[in-house]
Design an enzyme around this catalytic site. Structure first.
Site: not given
Ligand code: NAP
Ligand code: MN
Length: 265
Positions: A45, A149, A162, A165
């Site tokens: 993703d 935060d 995100y 979460s």
């Molecule tokens: P990353 O740190 O590698 O991604 C975090 C995880 O989010 C990866 O497992 C990614 O999947 C998954 N992801 C991305 N878009 C998603 C969606 N629409 N639905 C479900 N899972 C999804 O960073 P990145 O791959 O560049 O992705 C950036 C995204 O990470 C941000 O947009 C944010 O949503 C997410 N994020 C989440 C948190 C948290 O949950 N605490 C914190 C910061 C950012 P893949 O492994 O398939 O790439």
């Protein structure tokens, strides 16, 4: 048809992307990063997010297809061992597309300069050290004074990232809505927030007016945007949409089950 294959730097994605490019050329497609009709991402993703931002100036002319090399993703439909089927689907293409809502972000900085962005998953406003203080307005009406935060504003397809979460609801991507979730809000006798996710209607917008003179961090999907004090941020559903060439259909709730529960037998 002009096709481009966009991949992450991992070994399996690079190999699959090279194999796919070769098959596409052999099938007669023009494989080029300039003005593609279809962008195929190979990775996860996160790779689709990167491709989206690379091509976000031409969203109405592009359809995306996601190939995943690891686990099933929310923006990816094809496995790396299905490349021949994907080429065949492209050969049979009739231009079908499915579109999903995006988040429009307008920032005004304290020096009155502005920025305009679009997000596929979400945008957050956060403070790394110290408490973020911001007024939250919905449709320009004061709603609450937030301390904590940060806040996260997501699209329906971003609701599984995100936002989830932060305790947000998973929204079916056919809904035209934005969701606000809190990141560690302070709630006590002095400070009070709703303390629940909010889902706003298509004709509504959200404005954050952070306390002046402080550096906040604004994120847009995987990017960190901010280096200067922000006066206000306005969020609404974007006029643009992201389009997928969805040759394969997977029931949305099956995808959610597969990604997060994985207990189906
Ligand atoms: P990353 O740190 O590698 O991604 C975090 C995880 O989010 C990866 O497992 C990614 O999947 C998954 N992801 C991305 N878009 C998603 C969606 N629409 N639905 C479900 N899972 C999804 O960073 P990145 O791959 O560049 O992705 C950036 C995204 O990470 C941000 O947009 C944010 O949503 C997410 N994020 C989440 C948190 C948290 O949950 N605490 C914190 C910061 C950012 P893949 O492994 O398939 O790439
Ligand atoms: Mn990733």
């Amino acid at each position: 048809m002009r096709v481009w294959v966009f991949h992450n730097s991992g070994e399996s994605s690079t190999n699959a992307a090279h194999a796919l490019s070769k098959k596409l050329k052999a099938a007669g497609f023009t494989v080029s990063p300039a003005r593609p009709d279809v962008v195929i991402t190979v990775g996860g993703d996160g790779t689709l997010l990167s491709a989206f931002h690379r091509y976000n100036a031409a969203l109405d002319k592009i359809r995306f297809v996601g190939v995943h090399t690891g686990h099933l993703g929310f923006y990816t439909d094809w496995r790396d061992f299905e490349l021949d089927d994907l080429v065949q689907a492209l050969l049979n293409d009739k231009g079908e597309r499915v579109g999903y809502p995006l988040l429009d972000i307008k920032v005004t900085y304290e020096d009155d300069t502005t920025g305009h962005y679009v997000a596929l998953n979400e945008s957050t406003l956060k403070r790394v050290s110290g408490t973020m203080k911001t007024d939250v307005l919905i449709k320009d009406n004061f709603f609450e004074s937030f301390r904590g935060d940060g806040l996260c504003i997501c699209t329906p397809t971003g609701s599984t990232a995100y936002s989830k979460s932060n305790g947000g609801a998973v929204l079916h991507p056919r809904l035209e809505a934005l969701q606000i979730t809190e990141i560690a809000s302070i709630n006590n006798r002095v400070f009070r927030t709703l303390s629940a996710p909010i889902i706003i209607a298509p004709d509504e917008w959200v404005v954050l007016k952070p306390a002046p003179g402080v550096n906040y961090v604004m994120t847009i999907d995987q990017f960190n945007m901010t280096d200067r004090p922000i006066k206000e941020v306005r969020y609404k559903i974007a006029d643009e949409r992201i389009y997928f060439a969805r040759y394969k259909h997977m029931h949305f709730w099956d995808r959610v089950e597969d990604a997060f529960i994985g207990a189906k037998n």
